[in-house]
Enzyme design. Structure first.
Site, PDB file in Angstrom:
ATOM      1  N   ASP A   1      87.490  58.886  64.884  1.00 36.05           N
ATOM      2  CA  ASP A   1      87.688  60.341  64.931  1.00 36.05           C
ATOM      3  C   ASP A   1      89.125  60.636  65.398  1.00 36.05           C
ATOM      4  O   ASP A   1      89.583  60.072  66.402  1.00 36.05           O
ATOM      5  CB  ASP A   1      86.671  60.912  65.940  1.00 36.05           C
ATOM      6  CG  ASP A   1      86.549  62.418  65.853  1.00 36.05           C
ATOM      7  OD1 ASP A   1      86.880  62.990  64.803  1.00 36.05           O
ATOM      8  OD2 ASP A   1      86.095  63.028  66.852  1.00 36.05           O
TER       9      ASP A   1
ATOM     10  N   GLU B   1      93.158  65.814  57.514  1.00 37.73           N
ATOM     11  CA  GLU B   1      92.936  67.191  58.007  1.00 37.73           C
ATOM     12  C   GLU B   1      94.118  68.073  57.610  1.00 37.73           C
ATOM     13  O   GLU B   1      95.275  67.704  57.761  1.00 37.73           O
ATOM     14  CB  GLU B   1      92.756  67.206  59.530  1.00 37.73           C
ATOM     15  CG  GLU B   1      92.646  68.645  60.065  1.00 37.73           C
ATOM     16  CD  GLU B   1      92.073  68.745  61.482  1.00 37.73           C
ATOM     17  OE1 GLU B   1      91.295  67.858  61.879  1.00 37.73           O
ATOM     18  OE2 GLU B   1      92.406  69.718  62.176  1.00 37.73           O
TER      19      GLU B   1
ATOM     20  N   GLY C   1      84.898  71.556  71.670  1.00 35.91           N
ATOM     21  CA  GLY C   1      84.463  71.933  73.010  1.00 35.91           C
ATOM     22  C   GLY C   1      83.462  73.072  73.011  1.00 35.91           C
ATOM     23  O   GLY C   1      82.982  73.520  71.966  1.00 35.91           O
TER      24      GLY C   1
ATOM     25  N   ASP D   1      79.875  66.682  69.013  1.00 38.08           N
ATOM     26  CA  ASP D   1      80.121  65.949  70.247  1.00 38.08           C
ATOM     27  C   ASP D   1      79.623  66.769  71.447  1.00 38.08           C
ATOM     28  O   ASP D   1      78.786  66.324  72.243  1.00 38.08           O
ATOM     29  CB  ASP D   1      81.630  65.667  70.381  1.00 38.08           C
ATOM     30  CG  ASP D   1      81.955  64.772  71.558  1.00 38.08           C
ATOM     31  OD1 ASP D   1      81.061  64.516  72.377  1.00 38.08           O
ATOM     32  OD2 ASP D   1      83.113  64.327  71.676  1.00 38.08           O
ATOM     33  N   THR D   2      80.114  68.023  71.533  1.00 35.39           N
ATOM     34  CA  THR D   2      79.825  68.863  72.697  1.00 35.39           C
ATOM     35  C   THR D   2      78.321  69.022  72.963  1.00 35.39           C
ATOM     36  O   THR D   2      77.877  68.931  74.124  1.00 35.39           O
ATOM     37  CB  THR D   2      80.482  70.242  72.486  1.00 35.39           C
ATOM     38  OG1 THR D   2      81.901  70.037  72.433  1.00 35.39           O
ATOM     39  CG2 THR D   2      80.149  71.206  73.605  1.00 35.39           C
TER      40      THR D   2
HETATM   41  P1  13P Z   1      82.354  69.789  69.012  1.00 35.10           P
HETATM   42  O1  13P Z   1      83.228  69.851  70.214  1.00 35.10           O
HETATM   43  O2  13P Z   1      82.022  71.148  68.501  1.00 35.10           O
HETATM   44  O3  13P Z   1      81.132  68.982  69.233  1.00 35.10           O
HETATM   45  O4  13P Z   1      83.184  69.075  67.836  1.00 35.10           O
HETATM   46  C1  13P Z   1      83.348  67.684  67.825  1.00 35.10           C
HETATM   47  C2  13P Z   1      84.367  67.240  66.835  1.00 35.10           C
HETATM   48  O5  13P Z   1      84.813  67.981  65.987  1.00 35.10           O
HETATM   49  C3  13P Z   1      84.824  65.853  66.934  1.00 35.10           C
HETATM   50  O6  13P Z   1      85.865  65.561  66.066  1.00 35.10           O
HETATM   51  O1  G3H Z   2      88.032  65.499  69.010  1.00 34.31           O
HETATM   52  C1  G3H Z   2      87.142  65.921  69.703  1.00 34.31           C
HETATM   53  C2  G3H Z   2      85.990  65.126  70.071  1.00 34.31           C
HETATM   54  O2  G3H Z   2      85.032  65.953  70.667  1.00 34.31           O
HETATM   55  C3  G3H Z   2      86.346  63.958  70.922  1.00 34.31           C
HETATM   56  O3  G3H Z   2      86.717  64.346  72.197  1.00 34.31           O
HETATM   57  O4  G3H Z   2      88.714  62.940  72.776  1.00 34.31           O
HETATM   58  O5  G3H Z   2      87.279  63.946  74.555  1.00 34.31           O
HETATM   59  O6  G3H Z   2      86.434  62.061  73.156  1.00 34.31           O
HETATM   60  P1  G3H Z   2      87.328  63.275  73.233  1.00 34.31           P
HETATM   61 ZN    ZN Z   3      87.340  66.979  65.674  1.00 39.00          ZN
END
Ligand code: 13P
Ligand code: G3H
Ligand code: ZN
Length: 354
Positions: A83, A142, A199, A277-278
């Site tokens: 990611d 992106e 986030g 993720d969030t």
């Molecule tokens: P969220 O913070 O909305 O979960 O998005 C995660 C994300 O885009 C990771 O690349």
């Molecule tokens: O890019 C956003 C993802 O939620 C990853 O977050 O870099 O804190 O692991 P992070």
């Molecule tokens: Zn992202």
């Protein structure tokens, strides 16, 4: 073990009209929960790790965890995706450790903070595509900078992303530029900017079309019907998780995420990868708060983490069902990286993408 590339997975999703949740994993328990949810729902798996997650876990541990996940569930196709790779070196090191897909996020410069020029983005992304495709590995690019259409602010949270004001046109991917970008780079999937941000603090109210521009996604899909689109910042930040945290010692101001109906709308117009993720972090940490508050003498880490892991399983299983990837795992026969490399060499995917 059934490793799969992002390209093959999203091609299948596109052919069958479903979306793939891409779950960020940050430790053993989040990975276990995502895998258990996939197993329960017979879903293919899209695991992703950020640079921060790689640093936190350490590449060697992460690599073995990925392999253990795939070996424990040999009947599930598992894609290992990087990611927000920030430069070629980061993507190369991920490829070398077994990732079957990488994101080269050239919308920001290598510092992951400064919005980049279009030509920089094309050049950096193309250099990753060139290396990755000869190895059969997929690439997500992106175009457009994530941030709030409500405030115009970039989305710096957790130490990455742009901090400061952006023009509305920087916060929205331009559909014509998207066509050029896909043709110029040959990416397998394209992350677009449409008002979502990473986030918990995405919107101060339930989003409407002004601040969550789903119409931009529709316009891009119209021009690029064969390109797999990616929605970053797609957590729903559900009220029940905000309450869980706040009722057990947390202090999260009222906030709104991306409504599930909008994600479903996106899936109907080409969004194939939905980054989450969030929601996972909130489910796990909220459950830990609840357990600790109700069990003040406990310090058994297993007891503290277990309820959260269960909540993450439930959340991920629900997303698998809703996005339509449930029931699809046994319908996919993963191709090896060398088979994918042969297909790239034959130009099969490039002509389809553009
Ligand atoms: P969220 O913070 O909305 O979960 O998005 C995660 C994300 O885009 C990771 O690349
Ligand atoms: O890019 C956003 C993802 O939620 C990853 O977050 O870099 O804190 O692991 P992070
Ligand atoms: Zn992202």
């Amino acid at each position: 073990m059934a490793l799969i590339t992002l390209r093959q997975l999203l091609d299948h999703a596109s052919q069958n009209g479903y979306g793939m949740p891409a779950f960020n994993i940050t430790n053993l328990e989040t990975m276990q929960a995502v895998m258990e949810a996939a197993d329960k729902t017979n879903s293919p798996v899209l695991l992703q790790a950020s640079r921060t997650a790689r640093n936190y876990m350490g590449d060697k541990f992460l690599q073995h965890m990925f392999m253990a996940a795939a070996e424990t569930y040999p009947h599930l196709p598992v894609c290992m995706h990087l990611d927000h790779g920030n430069e070629l070196d980061t993507c190369m090191s991920a490829m070398d450790m077994g990732f079957t897909s990488v994101m080269m996020d050239g919308s920001l410069e290598a510092d992951a903070k400064t919005p980049s020029e279009y030509d920089y983005n094309v050049a950096e992304t193309s250099s990753v595509v060139e290396v990755a495709h000869t190895r059969g590995i997929s690439v997500e690019g992106e175009l457009g900078v994530l941030g709030s259409l409500e405030t115009g602010m970039g989305e710096k949270e957790d130490g990455h992303g742009f901090e400061g004001m952006l023009a509305r046109n920087q916060l929205l991917t331009d559909p014509d530029e998207a066509c050029d970008f896909v043709a110029a780079t040959g990416v397998d999937a394209l992350a677009v900017a449409c008002g979502t941000s990473h986030g918990a603090y995405k919107f101060s109210k339930r989003p409407n079309g002004d601040i969550l521009a789903m119409n931009v996604i529709e316009q891009i899909h119209e021009k690029l019907p064969h390109t797999h689109l990616v929605m970053h910042g797609a957590s729903t930040v559900p009220q029940y998780l905000q309450d869980l945290i706040n009722q057990h010692g947390g202090d999260i101001p009222q906030t709104f995420g991306v409504p599930l109906e909008e994600v479903e709308r996106g899936i109907k117009c080409g969004v194939r990868k939905i980054n989450i993720d969030t929601d996972i972090r909130m489910a796990l940490s909220g459950s830990m708060r609840e357990f600790l508050l109700n069990n003040r003498s406990s310090f058994d880490l297993r007891a503290i983490i277990k309820p959260g892991r269960k909540r993450v399983v439930e959340l991920c299983a629900k997303r698998n069902e809703l996005f339509g990837c449930a029931g699809m795992a046994d319908k996919i026969k993963p191709l090896s990286l060398s088979q994918m490399a042969d297909r790239y060499a034959a130009g099969i995917f490039r002509s389809k993408a553009a």
